[in-house]
Design a protein around this motif. Sequence first.
Motif, PDB file in Angstrom:
ATOM      1  N   LEU A  11       0.830  -1.210   0.000  1.00  0.00           N
ATOM      2  CA  LEU A  11       0.000   0.000   0.000  1.00  0.00           C
ATOM      3  C   LEU A  11       0.860   1.254   0.000  1.00  0.00           C
ATOM      4  CD1 LEU A  11      -2.829  -1.061   2.468  1.00  0.00           C
ATOM      5  CD2 LEU A  11      -3.006  -0.776  -0.010  1.00  0.00           C
ATOM      6  N   ASP A  12       2.001   1.194   0.671  1.00  0.00           N
ATOM      7  CA  ASP A  12       2.944   2.319   0.625  1.00  0.00           C
ATOM      8  C   ASP A  12       3.364   2.603  -0.816  1.00  0.00           C
ATOM      9  OD1 ASP A  12       2.957   2.727   3.342  1.00  0.00           O
ATOM     10  OD2 ASP A  12       4.780   1.564   3.704  1.00  0.00           O
ATOM     11  N   VAL A  13       3.680   1.544  -1.553  1.00  0.00           N
ATOM     12  CA  VAL A  13       4.104   1.695  -2.947  1.00  0.00           C
ATOM     13  C   VAL A  13       2.954   2.251  -3.789  1.00  0.00           C
ATOM     14  CG1 VAL A  13       4.880   0.459  -5.007  1.00  0.00           C
ATOM     15  CG2 VAL A  13       5.863  -0.097  -2.765  1.00  0.00           C
ATOM     16  N   LEU A  14       1.757   1.752  -3.537  1.00  0.00           N
ATOM     17  CA  LEU A  14       0.585   2.229  -4.271  1.00  0.00           C
ATOM     18  C   LEU A  14       0.386   3.729  -4.044  1.00  0.00           C
ATOM     19  CD1 LEU A  14      -1.677   1.050  -6.070  1.00  0.00           C
ATOM     20  CD2 LEU A  14      -3.050   0.804  -4.000  1.00  0.00           C
ATOM     21  N   GLU A  15       0.512   4.157  -2.808  1.00  0.00           N
ATOM     22  CA  GLU A  15       0.364   5.584  -2.501  1.00  0.00           C
ATOM     23  C   GLU A  15       1.499   6.392  -3.124  1.00  0.00           C
ATOM     24  OE1 GLU A  15      -0.668   7.153   1.207  1.00  0.00           O
ATOM     25  OE2 GLU A  15      -1.955   5.493   1.793  1.00  0.00           O
ATOM     26  N   GLN A  16       2.688   5.812  -3.196  1.00  0.00           N
ATOM     27  CA  GLN A  16       3.813   6.510  -3.811  1.00  0.00           C
ATOM     28  C   GLN A  16       3.548   6.769  -5.286  1.00  0.00           C
ATOM     29  OE1 GLN A  16       7.522   4.430  -3.435  1.00  0.00           O
ATOM     30  NE2 GLN A  16       8.675   5.979  -4.575  1.00  0.00           N
ATOM     31  N   VAL A  17       3.003   5.767  -5.984  1.00  0.00           N
ATOM     32  CA  VAL A  17       2.645   5.952  -7.390  1.00  0.00           C
ATOM     33  C   VAL A  17       1.569   7.028  -7.516  1.00  0.00           C
ATOM     34  CG1 VAL A  17       1.675   4.858  -9.452  1.00  0.00           C
ATOM     35  CG2 VAL A  17       3.280   3.585  -8.003  1.00  0.00           C
ATOM     36  N   ALA A  18       0.559   6.964  -6.651  1.00  0.00           N
ATOM     37  CA  ALA A  18      -0.544   7.920  -6.711  1.00  0.00           C
ATOM     38  C   ALA A  18      -0.074   9.351  -6.464  1.00  0.00           C
ATOM     39  CB  ALA A  18      -1.618   7.541  -5.697  1.00  0.00           C
ATOM     40  N   ARG A  22       0.452  11.315 -12.042  1.00  0.00           N
ATOM     41  CA  ARG A  22       0.710  11.120 -13.474  1.00  0.00           C
ATOM     42  C   ARG A  22       1.397   9.771 -13.634  1.00  0.00           C
ATOM     43  NH1 ARG A  22       6.116  11.454 -13.982  1.00  0.00           N
ATOM     44  NH2 ARG A  22       7.280  12.842 -12.590  1.00  0.00           N
ATOM     45  N   PRO A  23       1.438   9.218 -14.853  1.00  0.00           N
ATOM     46  CA  PRO A  23       2.211   7.995 -15.067  1.00  0.00           C
ATOM     47  C   PRO A  23       3.669   8.201 -14.682  1.00  0.00           C
ATOM     48  CG  PRO A  23       0.753   8.393 -16.918  1.00  0.00           C
ATOM     49  CD  PRO A  23       0.687   9.624 -16.068  1.00  0.00           C
ATOM     50  N   VAL A  24       4.272   7.222 -14.030  1.00  0.00           N
ATOM     51  CA  VAL A  24       5.611   7.407 -13.464  1.00  0.00           C
ATOM     52  C   VAL A  24       6.506   6.214 -13.820  1.00  0.00           C
ATOM     53  CG1 VAL A  24       4.822   6.393 -11.278  1.00  0.00           C
ATOM     54  CG2 VAL A  24       6.870   7.832 -11.309  1.00  0.00           C
ATOM     55  N   ARG A  25       7.769   6.515 -14.070  1.00  0.00           N
ATOM     56  CA  ARG A  25       8.742   5.486 -14.404  1.00  0.00           C
ATOM     57  C   ARG A  25       9.331   4.857 -13.130  1.00  0.00           C
ATOM     58  NH1 ARG A  25      11.033   5.393 -19.576  1.00  0.00           N
ATOM     59  NH2 ARG A  25      10.118   6.906 -21.023  1.00  0.00           N
ATOM     60  N   PHE A  26       9.876   3.658 -13.298  1.00  0.00           N
ATOM     61  CA  PHE A  26      10.461   2.939 -12.173  1.00  0.00           C
ATOM     62  C   PHE A  26      11.580   3.756 -11.522  1.00  0.00           C
ATOM     63  CE2 PHE A  26      13.576   0.096 -10.268  1.00  0.00           C
ATOM     64  CZ  PHE A  26      12.781  -0.676  -9.435  1.00  0.00           C
ATOM     65  N   GLY A  27      12.420   4.367 -12.331  1.00  0.00           N
ATOM     66  CA  GLY A  27      13.539   5.134 -11.785  1.00  0.00           C
ATOM     67  C   GLY A  27      13.078   6.278 -10.891  1.00  0.00           C
ATOM     68  N   LYS A  32      12.568   7.919  -4.710  1.00  0.00           N
ATOM     69  CA  LYS A  32      11.823   8.343  -3.524  1.00  0.00           C
ATOM     70  C   LYS A  32      11.447   7.180  -2.606  1.00  0.00           C
ATOM     71  CE  LYS A  32       9.773  12.396  -5.755  1.00  0.00           C
ATOM     72  NZ  LYS A  32      10.395  13.382  -4.852  1.00  0.00           N
ATOM     73  N   SER A  33      11.688   5.955  -3.046  1.00  0.00           N
ATOM     74  CA  SER A  33      11.236   4.790  -2.289  1.00  0.00           C
ATOM     75  C   SER A  33      12.202   4.421  -1.169  1.00  0.00           C
ATOM     76  CB  SER A  33      11.068   3.582  -3.224  1.00  0.00           C
ATOM     77  OG  SER A  33      10.694   2.443  -2.482  1.00  0.00           O
ATOM     78  N   PRO A  34      11.662   4.011  -0.004  1.00  0.00           N
ATOM     79  CA  PRO A  34      12.530   3.530   1.079  1.00  0.00           C
ATOM     80  C   PRO A  34      12.931   2.070   0.902  1.00  0.00           C
ATOM     81  CG  PRO A  34      10.249   3.492   1.795  1.00  0.00           C
ATOM     82  CD  PRO A  34      10.246   4.087   0.411  1.00  0.00           C
ATOM     83  N   TYR A  35      12.379   1.419  -0.147  1.00  0.00           N
ATOM     84  CA  TYR A  35      12.611  -0.006  -0.326  1.00  0.00           C
ATOM     85  C   TYR A  35      13.744  -0.256  -1.329  1.00  0.00           C
ATOM     86  CZ  TYR A  35       8.056  -0.094   1.884  1.00  0.00           C
ATOM     87  OH  TYR A  35       7.025   0.103   2.748  1.00  0.00           O
ATOM     88  N   GLU A  58       5.440   0.626 -23.701  1.00  0.00           N
ATOM     89  CA  GLU A  58       6.152   1.528 -24.610  1.00  0.00           C
ATOM     90  C   GLU A  58       6.775   2.701 -23.854  1.00  0.00           C
ATOM     91  OE1 GLU A  58       3.859   2.762 -27.924  1.00  0.00           O
ATOM     92  OE2 GLU A  58       3.460   0.711 -28.648  1.00  0.00           O
ATOM     93  N   ARG A  59       6.028   3.258 -22.939  1.00  0.00           N
ATOM     94  CA  ARG A  59       6.543   4.395 -22.158  1.00  0.00           C
ATOM     95  C   ARG A  59       7.230   3.948 -20.876  1.00  0.00           C
ATOM     96  NH1 ARG A  59       1.517   8.759 -22.605  1.00  0.00           N
ATOM     97  NH2 ARG A  59       1.508   8.896 -24.884  1.00  0.00           N
ATOM     98  N   GLN A  60       7.043   2.675 -20.528  1.00  0.00           N
ATOM     99  CA  GLN A  60       7.636   2.110 -19.311  1.00  0.00           C
ATOM    100  C   GLN A  60       7.193   2.895 -18.071  1.00  0.00           C
ATOM    101  OE1 GLN A  60      11.890   1.932 -20.057  1.00  0.00           O
ATOM    102  NE2 GLN A  60      11.663   0.050 -21.253  1.00  0.00           N
ATOM    103  N   THR A  61       5.877   3.103 -17.983  1.00  0.00           N
ATOM    104  CA  THR A  61       5.338   3.865 -16.854  1.00  0.00           C
ATOM    105  C   THR A  61       4.249   3.084 -16.132  1.00  0.00           C
ATOM    106  OG1 THR A  61       3.744   4.957 -18.340  1.00  0.00           O
ATOM    107  CG2 THR A  61       5.820   6.123 -17.877  1.00  0.00           C
TER     108      THR A  61
END
Length: 264
Positions: A11-18, A22-27, A32-35, A58-61
Amino acid sequence: MSGDGTVGKALDVLEQVAAFERPVRFGELQEKSPYPKATLYRFLQTLTNQGMLSYEPERQTYAMGMRLVRLAHAAWTTSSLAPIARPYLDQLSAETGETVHLAQLDASQVLYVDKRNAKNPVEMYSQAGKVGPAYCTGVGKAMLAYVEGEALERAIAQQSFHRFTPTTLADPESLRKELTEIRARGYGFDREEHEPGIVCIAVPILTNGNRMLGALSVTGPTSRTSLDQLENLAPRILETAKRIGEEAEAWRFPETRQQKVETT
């Protein structure tokens, strides 16, 4: 970081994406991730497989998934005040011509669950679905005024007391004093505390037993309204909040009302 094990971390990761809105890349997430990288990737894969996130190759997001949208819609329908309050917000907005907010508390912060724009809207922070501070917004203080005991102390401890403007309440003592005044008066104000040039009057939405369900506010820019003008609307806003509270109580707690009938 969540202390609730695997589910909490996901859920932490889900909130981080939210939070990127906007669509966000892994990098970007990794920055910003603590993991660790591998852990973050594993959670993203699981959330994507479960439909909570979507992945664009295609966009890797990554972005919010449609399953999450369905769950959010169900929560909005069954758990928020928005469906019940909708006609009352429409009427209050038409009468006042100013912005009307509906909010509920979420982890001691303000969650805006609905909004009606003014006839001549001005840009402001609040939008339905956004989370804002409780200690320096009208709706936040109106709700905190009806939180009691240890729950109130926990809520106050979770406020940042960041000073957004010269009038922002900057310490717990100032907030406690104002909450007492709001409870005695029945409504509160935002005196340009969160955003310069924006003021509001806010009232709590309560059940007949004074259980706090949320808050309602009328907001406007100082260029066309004042706190005195907004305070003149207090009786009308209080009546609207009362009607929303009564309808919400009948909808959310029907078994309680039935039990009262059976025991009389």
